[in-house]
Design an enzyme around this catalytic site. Structure first.
Site, PDB file in Angstrom:
ATOM      1  N   TYR A   1      17.800  -3.357   3.993  1.00 32.16           N
ATOM      2  CA  TYR A   1      19.166  -3.237   3.450  1.00 32.16           C
ATOM      3  C   TYR A   1      20.096  -4.251   4.113  1.00 32.16           C
ATOM      4  CZ  TYR A   1      18.016   1.019   0.888  1.00 32.16           C
ATOM      5  OH  TYR A   1      17.473   1.908   0.002  1.00 32.16           O
TER       6      TYR A   1
ATOM      7  N   LYS B   1      11.914  -0.684  -3.470  1.00 35.68           N
ATOM      8  CA  LYS B   1      11.946  -1.616  -2.347  1.00 35.68           C
ATOM      9  C   LYS B   1      11.158  -1.014  -1.198  1.00 35.68           C
ATOM     10  CE  LYS B   1      13.809   0.179   0.613  1.00 35.68           C
ATOM     11  NZ  LYS B   1      13.601   1.521   1.295  1.00 35.68           N
TER      12      LYS B   1
HETATM   13  P1  NDP Z   1       7.387  10.149  -0.512  1.00 37.24           P
HETATM   14  O1  NDP Z   1       6.329  10.262   0.513  1.00 37.24           O
HETATM   15  O2  NDP Z   1       8.396  11.232  -0.596  1.00 37.24           O
HETATM   16  O3  NDP Z   1       6.715  10.039  -1.959  1.00 37.24           O
HETATM   17  C1  NDP Z   1       5.726   9.076  -2.243  1.00 37.24           C
HETATM   18  C2  NDP Z   1       4.840   9.615  -3.363  1.00 37.24           C
HETATM   19  O4  NDP Z   1       3.882   8.614  -3.662  1.00 37.24           O
HETATM   20  C3  NDP Z   1       4.020  10.844  -2.984  1.00 37.24           C
HETATM   21  O5  NDP Z   1       4.719  12.052  -3.151  1.00 37.24           O
HETATM   22  C4  NDP Z   1       2.843  10.744  -3.928  1.00 37.24           C
HETATM   23  O6  NDP Z   1       3.216  11.268  -5.210  1.00 37.24           O
HETATM   24  C5  NDP Z   1       2.678   9.241  -4.117  1.00 37.24           C
HETATM   25  N1  NDP Z   1       1.525   8.701  -3.387  1.00 37.24           N
HETATM   26  C6  NDP Z   1       0.502   8.034  -3.941  1.00 37.24           C
HETATM   27  N2  NDP Z   1      -0.398   7.690  -3.027  1.00 37.24           N
HETATM   28  C7  NDP Z   1       0.062   8.154  -1.845  1.00 37.24           C
HETATM   29  C8  NDP Z   1      -0.463   8.111  -0.525  1.00 37.24           C
HETATM   30  N3  NDP Z   1      -1.622   7.505  -0.230  1.00 37.24           N
HETATM   31  N4  NDP Z   1       0.236   8.700   0.451  1.00 37.24           N
HETATM   32  C9  NDP Z   1       1.428   9.279   0.192  1.00 37.24           C
HETATM   33  N5  NDP Z   1       1.955   9.352  -1.056  1.00 37.24           N
HETATM   34  C10 NDP Z   1       1.272   8.796  -2.071  1.00 37.24           C
HETATM   35  O7  NDP Z   1       8.082   8.733  -0.321  1.00 37.24           O
HETATM   36  P2  NDP Z   1       9.488   8.280  -0.886  1.00 37.24           P
HETATM   37  O8  NDP Z   1       9.684   8.850  -2.233  1.00 37.24           O
HETATM   38  O9  NDP Z   1      10.522   8.538   0.125  1.00 37.24           O
HETATM   39  O10 NDP Z   1       9.301   6.684  -0.953  1.00 37.24           O
HETATM   40  C11 NDP Z   1       8.579   6.072  -1.991  1.00 37.24           C
HETATM   41  C12 NDP Z   1       9.061   4.628  -2.193  1.00 37.24           C
HETATM   42  O11 NDP Z   1      10.440   4.674  -2.541  1.00 37.24           O
HETATM   43  C13 NDP Z   1       8.962   3.739  -0.968  1.00 37.24           C
HETATM   44  O12 NDP Z   1       8.617   2.438  -1.354  1.00 37.24           O
HETATM   45  C14 NDP Z   1      10.358   3.746  -0.397  1.00 37.24           C
HETATM   46  O13 NDP Z   1      10.693   2.584   0.343  1.00 37.24           O
HETATM   47  C15 NDP Z   1      11.193   3.859  -1.652  1.00 37.24           C
HETATM   48  N6  NDP Z   1      12.487   4.499  -1.416  1.00 37.24           N
HETATM   49  C16 NDP Z   1      13.610   3.888  -1.900  1.00 37.24           C
HETATM   50  C17 NDP Z   1      14.837   4.452  -1.697  1.00 37.24           C
HETATM   51  C18 NDP Z   1      16.058   3.812  -2.252  1.00 37.24           C
HETATM   52  O14 NDP Z   1      17.155   4.268  -1.930  1.00 37.24           O
HETATM   53  N7  NDP Z   1      15.940   2.796  -3.090  1.00 37.24           N
HETATM   54  C19 NDP Z   1      14.999   5.696  -0.933  1.00 37.24           C
HETATM   55  C20 NDP Z   1      13.749   6.293  -0.534  1.00 37.24           C
HETATM   56  C21 NDP Z   1      12.558   5.699  -0.763  1.00 37.24           C
HETATM   57  P3  NDP Z   1       2.153  12.036  -6.136  1.00 37.24           P
HETATM   58  O15 NDP Z   1       1.797  13.258  -5.357  1.00 37.24           O
HETATM   59  O16 NDP Z   1       2.920  12.303  -7.355  1.00 37.24           O
HETATM   60  O17 NDP Z   1       1.010  11.099  -6.335  1.00 37.24           O
END
Ligand code: NDP
Length: 368
Positions: free
Chosen positions: A221, A136
């Site tokens: 949420y 989401k």
């Molecule tokens: P993070 O920044 O921690 O991780 C995102 C990952 O996406 C990065 O580590 C990277 O992984 C990849 N990525 C690819 N392109 C990009 C870019 N241009 N810039 C940054 N990262 C990129 O974010 P979150 O994990 O916190 O959030 C990711 C998604 O999950 C969002 O949509 C957020 O809303 C959702 N979310 C949902 C939650 C829930 O409870 N359901 C809780 C937290 C987040 P790599 O290095 O492997 O390419």
């Protein structure tokens, strides 16, 4: 905290009254029994903070298994391969992952990247013939979400959104109570969703990647909660924005929005979405015959809640484990959650977010 066995004991009494849909009872019961059915083989795309949490939670799943990764960071791939025993043939980057279509060992891709990337990535996954699980918000506006829904329909793959609360036992119990009429006609919902955003340099504060501010990230949420707590879809929205730090929260990144929604029955909702206040994770709903208060209501848990009948006592279990078990059941056995987690559900939230942003911009009451 009670054990899972205590939980099963308590829940077996209420199980008889639950609809033949998904319930935490059936899910927990299923988790207790030996399982030799199909395994949902998942590749995670985006090995960031939440991807890491999902991967850890999946270790305890019986019906879903992490088998692959898609990442732009080779060092993370190596680490995940070692931690989760992922073969090289199941590792991809953002340029070459369309080749996943030729990989018979992956059933689904779970997209956990920045919001603005979800749409294009989901459509590519669908075209590769794999089920899409998407975090989401599923996209950054309703138009994108509709394209995702259509792409998955065309490709005949499932599109599921990471609405983990739809599998969370106390939340499911409240929804069951509402459906059973135990609150009477719902009249009012209050949702408060927020935290103080830290690191000013992250993608969440970059509109190109986030699509918006607190509303996309945490306010959603309260939107989703209003819908599942009241059991209706809003027909009008009003909204007001406040910004105290325009340097940190630039144009297009909302810091704080209060919004109100009206529903066909006459029920109303009043909600707050913010990146500027802590300790905001609370839902309250009152109906003609009863009420429920949940705080915390959507954090990673344990969720706490009480109703006019007393404390909600369904024990905590890792949300992401329950979600992935539930999604595997949904895909293989067509076991539907009480509230859907499909693309249409994600699209409804984005239509509301579009309307909230329009209401903020115009200062007018917007019809949904
Ligand atoms: P993070 O920044 O921690 O991780 C995102 C990952 O996406 C990065 O580590 C990277 O992984 C990849 N990525 C690819 N392109 C990009 C870019 N241009 N810039 C940054 N990262 C990129 O974010 P979150 O994990 O916190 O959030 C990711 C998604 O999950 C969002 O949509 C957020 O809303 C959702 N979310 C949902 C939650 C829930 O409870 N359901 C809780 C937290 C987040 P790599 O290095 O492997 O390419």
């Amino acid at each position: 905290m009670g054990t899972r066995r205590d939980f099963l004991g308590k829940m077996s009494l209420t199980a008889l009254s639950l609809p033949i849909l998904y319930s935490p009872t059936s899910l927990f019961a299923a988790c207790e029994q030996p399982y030799d059915g199909p395994m949902l083989r998942v590749a995670i795309m985006g090995l960031g903070s939440y991807g890491t949490r999902v991967a850890k939670a999946m270790v305890d799943c019986k019906r879903a298994k992490l088998v692959g990764v898609i990442s732009g960071t080779p060092s993370k791939i190596l680490k995940w391969q070692a931690t989760y025993d992922i073969p090289q043939k199941n590792c991809y980057n953002y340029d070459d992952f369309d080749a996943i279509k030729d990989n018979p060992d992956i059933d689904a891709v779970y997209i956990i990247t920045p919001n603005a990337l979800h749409c294009e990535q989901a459509i590519r996954v669908a075209k590769a013939g794999k089920h899409v699980i998407c975090e989401k918000p599923m996209a950054i506006n309703a138009e994108e979400a509709e394209r995702m829904v259509n792409a998955c329909k065309d490709a005949k793959v499932k599109l599921l959104v990471g609405y983990r609360m739809h599998f969370e036992p106390k939340t499911v119990e409240v929804i069951r109570m509402r459906q059973a009429g135990e609150f009477g006609q719902p009249k009012f919902f209050q949702g408060q969703s927020g935290f103080v955003m830290g690191n000013p340099n992250q993608w969440r504060l970059d509109k190109e990647l986030s699509g918006g501010g607190a509303m996309m990230d945490i306010g959603i949420y309260s939107i989703n909660g209003a819908r599942y707590m009241l059991g209706e879809e809003p027909i009008w929205i009003t909204a007001q924005e406040t910004k105290t730090d325009p340097v940190k929260f630039k144009e297009g990144i909302d810091e704080t929005i209060t919004f109100q929604m009206g529903f066909p029955s006459g029920a109303v909702a009043s909600c707050l979405s913010t990146y500027a206040m802590n300790h905001l994770d609370r839902f309250y709903m009152t109906g003609e015959k009863g009420w429920v208060e949940m705080q915390p209501s959507t954090g990673y848990g344990p969720i706490k809640g009480r109703t006019h009948k007393g404390e909600l006592d369904q024990p905590h279990s890792t949300h992401q484990t329950l979600q992935m078990e539930g999604m595997a059941q949904l895909i293989f056995e067509d076991v539907q959650p009480l509230v859907p987690v499909d693309g249409e559900e994600g699209l409804r939230d984005l239509k509301i977010i579009d309307a909230i942003y329009l209401a903020v911009k115009t200062g007018r009451k917007v019809t949904v």
